[in-house]
Design a protein around this motif. Structure first.
Motif, PDB file in Angstrom:
ATOM      1  N   PHE A 302      -7.495 -39.414-119.536  1.00 55.23           N
ATOM      2  CA  PHE A 302      -6.844 -38.105-119.398  1.00 55.23           C
ATOM      3  C   PHE A 302      -7.205 -37.114-120.505  1.00 55.23           C
ATOM      4  N   LEU A 303      -7.637 -37.624-121.662  1.00 52.61           N
ATOM      5  CA  LEU A 303      -8.035 -36.725-122.749  1.00 52.61           C
ATOM      6  C   LEU A 303      -9.541 -36.685-122.937  1.00 52.61           C
ATOM      7  N   GLY A 304     -10.268 -37.581-122.245  1.00 52.26           N
ATOM      8  CA  GLY A 304     -11.722 -37.557-122.287  1.00 52.26           C
ATOM      9  C   GLY A 304     -12.335 -38.139-123.539  1.00 52.26           C
ATOM     10  N   TRP A 305     -11.607 -38.989-124.269  1.00 51.49           N
ATOM     11  CA  TRP A 305     -12.145 -39.583-125.493  1.00 51.49           C
ATOM     12  C   TRP A 305     -13.121 -40.697-125.145  1.00 51.49           C
ATOM     13  N   ASN A 306     -14.119 -40.931-126.016  1.00 53.75           N
ATOM     14  CA  ASN A 306     -14.995 -42.084-125.812  1.00 53.75           C
ATOM     15  C   ASN A 306     -14.419 -43.285-126.573  1.00 53.75           C
ATOM     16  N   ALA A 307     -15.080 -44.449-126.390  1.00 53.39           N
ATOM     17  CA  ALA A 307     -14.557 -45.689-126.976  1.00 53.39           C
ATOM     18  C   ALA A 307     -14.521 -45.631-128.499  1.00 53.39           C
ATOM     19  N   ALA A 360       2.650 -37.865-124.972  1.00 47.61           N
ATOM     20  CA  ALA A 360       1.567 -38.173-124.026  1.00 47.61           C
ATOM     21  C   ALA A 360       1.413 -37.039-123.014  1.00 47.61           C
ATOM     22  N   THR A 361       0.678 -36.006-123.417  1.00 44.60           N
ATOM     23  CA  THR A 361       0.438 -34.842-122.568  1.00 44.60           C
ATOM     24  C   THR A 361      -1.065 -34.578-122.488  1.00 44.60           C
ATOM     25  N   PRO A 362      -1.523 -33.777-121.514  1.00 49.82           N
ATOM     26  CA  PRO A 362      -2.966 -33.500-121.381  1.00 49.82           C
ATOM     27  C   PRO A 362      -3.538 -32.685-122.539  1.00 49.82           C
ATOM     28  N   THR A 363      -2.667 -32.083-123.348  1.00 49.92           N
ATOM     29  CA  THR A 363      -3.142 -31.216-124.447  1.00 49.92           C
ATOM     30  C   THR A 363      -3.051 -31.885-125.817  1.00 49.92           C
ATOM     31  N   SER A 364      -2.596 -33.140-125.864  1.00 50.45           N
ATOM     32  CA  SER A 364      -2.439 -33.804-127.162  1.00 50.45           C
ATOM     33  C   SER A 364      -3.796 -34.126-127.779  1.00 50.45           C
ATOM     34  N   GLY A 365      -3.860 -34.052-129.119  1.00 48.58           N
ATOM     35  CA  GLY A 365      -5.102 -34.301-129.835  1.00 48.58           C
ATOM     36  C   GLY A 365      -4.962 -35.449-130.811  1.00 48.58           C
ATOM     37  N   GLU A 366      -5.978 -35.612-131.683  1.00 48.27           N
ATOM     38  CA  GLU A 366      -5.989 -36.739-132.615  1.00 48.27           C
ATOM     39  C   GLU A 366      -4.742 -36.806-133.492  1.00 48.27           C
TER      40      GLU A 366
END
Length: 525
Positions: A302-307, A360-366
């Motif tokens: 949902f946030l598009g992060w890689n492994a 846990a939202t679509p706009t949350s970051g690191e």
């Protein structure tokens, strides 16, 4: 006389002590990494071996089933073969099976060798801390427990990260081949430096108990791993497996309570502290493994992060856990009540689950995830050693080893139960939320109409016809609804584990610890 001499503690010093430590810790972390490393490679394995995703899921299940069967038997098998022989043989078995997993040309072959790999791996995990206890003197055991505890938390977390990197840059076989050089070095070091502690087996071997354990626990693990994929009791396979699990576990309990020399002595559960510790170990396993299950899926899907990005965010909290485990071992030796430390730990974990539910939202970051992960690491650091101390308080000799083996098994079983419950819950909540949200998309809703026609105009500006633009707009809106429903469902998954931990926490107050009692954590293995 020979037995007494063998049991007499002789601790290691200098380079030998740290070579043994590095060897057994590396083996334990390697085995824990392999519990989750395959999770990110199922699609590649399925495509390469011509299997379905459902068939590939058995690659994960086979390892978990053999793991959870062998762990309660490791103390018994160590006594028969000797710790040095058993540990080294387990490293060899794990290493050979890893190679054969990577070299498999069919899904059936891969599933078989994963089961064999799990037999070797489960023994590594269950024996590692016992060896550390024999290596370190009591005044330094906090160091060993801190390192081992960090491995317990970091192993399952690092699995998807390492697996993702290897699959992205090499091929799926390398998630198994990576174990081979480590296994070869560990084989040499374990055979050269680990002591050959061996105790005589008194009386007849409880082969019937072993059979019931394999049938009961093995079938239960299979039900938990495959239940959601096969729609639970609507599947004859799950129904039959559940019946075998119930009958096997019931027969195992009856057998172990009656036989003179049980392979797993369940009588230790008559001790109130052991019973409370067992429940807390189960909940602790749920918290560890479900967090590994939910967090990577959420941030990557949902946030598009890689492994790599996913794993790097977890590392600081894992190191914090390791540091705090050593600190907690020291506090217990100074007379601090394990009940106090367990309450602090579970309160932090509950706080992490509740905070994550809201973040846990679509706009949350690191940074939205970093501090909750640190709270999680803080909480885990205050659970592993104190729960073991509480559970083993007042126990001696074989009872201590039996209770410790139960703790290891229940932690893994808690993970399996937690993932099964959470996966089912998230799936069903997704259906509910999607139905609720899809109802808002209507020609009578001005906001959804405005959104729909805005998308139509955007697609038309790209050269699409009116009909194509309308179809694409409808698909985009339905996709947005599904994504939002999934995000809400996964957030509720974090909340569910927080509620379970909150429900279990009051059990701590039923444990009986004498005021100022110094708990010996050297038996936490």
């Amino acid at each position: 006389m020979e037995t007494t001499a063998l049991q007499k503690p002789t601790y290691e010093v200098g380079a030998r002590k740290w070579l043994i430590t590095i060897t057994v810790i590396t083996c334990a972390i390697m085995e824990l990494i392999d519990t989750s490393i395959v999770n990110v490679a199922t699609r590649e394995i399925a495509g390469n071996l011509g299997a379905t995703i459902e068939e590939t899921a058995y690659v994960i299940s086979a390892y978990a089933i053999s793991n959870i069967i062998i762990i309660p038997l490791t103390g018994f098998l160590s006594n028969i073969f000797g710790r040095k022989v058993y540990f080294t043989a387990s490293v060899v078995l794990f290493t050979i099976a890893s190679f054969l997993c990577g070299a498999s040309h069919s899904i059936e072959m891969l599933i078989f060798w994963r089961f064999v790999q799990g037999i070797g791996g489960g023994a590594l995990l269950a024996t590692a801390q016992t060896i550390l206890v024999e290596t370190f003197p009591p005044e330094e055991i906090d160091k060993a427990n801190g390192i081992f505890g960090a491995g317990i938390v970091m192993g399952p977390t690092l699995g998807p990260v390492i697996g993702g990197y290897l699959v992205d840059n090499f091929s799926w076989g390398w998630i198994f081949y990576v174990n081979i050089p480590i296994g070869i070095i560990a084989t040499f070091l374990s055979w050269k430096y680990i002591k050959g502690t061996k105790l005589p087996v008194v009386g007849k071997v409880d082969y019937l108990g072993i059979l019931f354990l394999i049938l009961g626990i093995g079938s239960l693990q299979l039900v938990l791993e495959e239940g959601e994929r096969k729609d639970w009791f609507n599947s004859n396979f799950i129904l039959i497996s559940s019946i075998i699990a119930v009958l096997g576990i019931a027969a195992f309990i009856i057998r172990e309570l009656k036989v003179k020399n049980p392979v797993v002595d369940l009588r230790v559960l008559k001790n109130r502290n052991v019973l409370v510790g067992a429940a807390l170990s189960l909940a602790f396993g749920m918290a560890i493994y479900v967090s590994v299950f939910l967090y990577p899926v959420f941030v990557q899907a949902f946030l598009g992060w890689n492994a790599t990005r996913t794993g790097l965010l977890i590392l600081p909290s894992s190191f914090l856990t390791g540091i705090l485990m050593g600190v907690n071992a020291t506090l217990l030796q100074k007379g601090v009540s394990p009940k106090t430390l367990v309450i602090i730990g579970f309160t932090a974990v509950i706080g992490y689950e509740f905070i994550t539910y809201f973040l846990a939202t679509p706009t949350s970051g690191e940074w939205d995830w970093f501090w909750p992960q640190m709270i999680r690491g803080f909480g885990f650091g205050f659970i592993f050693v104190p729960v073991a101390g509480l559970m083993l308080s007042g126990l001696k000799g074989d009872n201590l080893a039996q209770a410790s083996g139960l703790s290891n098994m229940l932690r893994l079983l808690g993970g399996a139960i937690g993932i099964a419950i959470t996966n089912t819950y998230v799936t069903r909540r997704f259906a509910v939320h999607r139905a609720d949200l899809i109802g808002n998309i209507s020609m009578y809703n001005p906001e959804s109409n405005e959104r729909f026609y805005g998308l139509v105009r955007a697609f038309q500006s790209q050269g699409k016809s009116l009909q194509e633009a309308q179809q694409m707009a409808a698909g985009a809106m339905e996709g947005a609804v599904s994504t939002q429903a999934a995000i809400i469902s996964y957030a509720e998954g974090f909340l569910l584990i927080g509620i379970i931990c909150l429900a279990v926490l009051p059990l701590v107050f039923f444990a009986k610890i004498k005021k100022g009692e110094i708990v010996d954590v050297s038996g936490t293995h």
